[in-house]
Design a protein around this motif. Structure first.
Motif, short mmCIF file in Angstrom:
data_model
loop_
_atom_site.label_atom_id
_atom_site.label_comp_id
_atom_site.label_asym_id
_atom_site.label_seq_id
_atom_site.Cartn_x
_atom_site.Cartn_y
_atom_site.Cartn_z
N ARG A 42 0.83 -1.21 0.00
CA ARG A 42 0.00 0.00 0.00
C ARG A 42 0.86 1.25 0.00
O ARG A 42 0.51 2.25 -0.63
N THR A 63 -3.29 -1.46 -4.44
CA THR A 63 -4.43 -1.84 -3.62
C THR A 63 -4.19 -3.26 -3.12
O THR A 63 -3.56 -4.07 -3.81
N GLY A 90 -3.91 0.09 -8.04
CA GLY A 90 -4.27 1.29 -7.31
C GLY A 90 -4.99 2.31 -8.17
O GLY A 90 -5.38 3.36 -7.71
#
Length: 121
Positions: free
Chosen positions: A99, A104, A119
């Protein structure tokens, strides 16, 4: 170009092209996740799981990358229940590392393995 700039350039390239590579069969996202986790000190796709344990990284069926932590307890006759706390700690570490790099991270509801995305929605 600094190392950080090179890394960000690589991250942008990963999000632009995520088709399988002709030579390795891996996507850019798979390669990127492997590199990041290897740099963080994890053994990725160990050759001898019975001895080493480590992480397996491969394409997820619904897109993204699946990261699985394998220990000797995952092998036949292993007692995986003894390692629940360790699995949680490893998942927390993996989630934090990825992260922070802009990916993600979600847990697969069936297996508990981690599903990694770029992401970008």
């Amino acid at each position: 170009m600094t190392l950080r700039e090179a890394d960000q350039t690589s991250d942008r390239a990963t999000t632009r092209h995520d088709g399988p590579d002709d030579t390795t069969g891996q996507t850019a996202l798979e390669r990127r996740v492997r590199v990041i986790l290897g740099q963080a000190g994890f053994v990725v796709d160990p050759a001898d799981l019975a001895v080493d344990g480590g992480l397996q990284v491969h394409r997820a069926a619904g897109g993204g990358v699946l990261v699985s932590w394998i220990s000797t307890a995952n092998l036949p006759n292993g007692d995986i229940t003894r390692y629940a706390g360790i699995r949680e700690a490893i998942h927390l570490a993996l989630t934090t590392i990825l992260r922070r790099r802009g990916f993600t991270v979600a847990a697969d509801p069936d297996t508990g393995d981690l599903i990694i995305g770029t992401g970008e929605g």
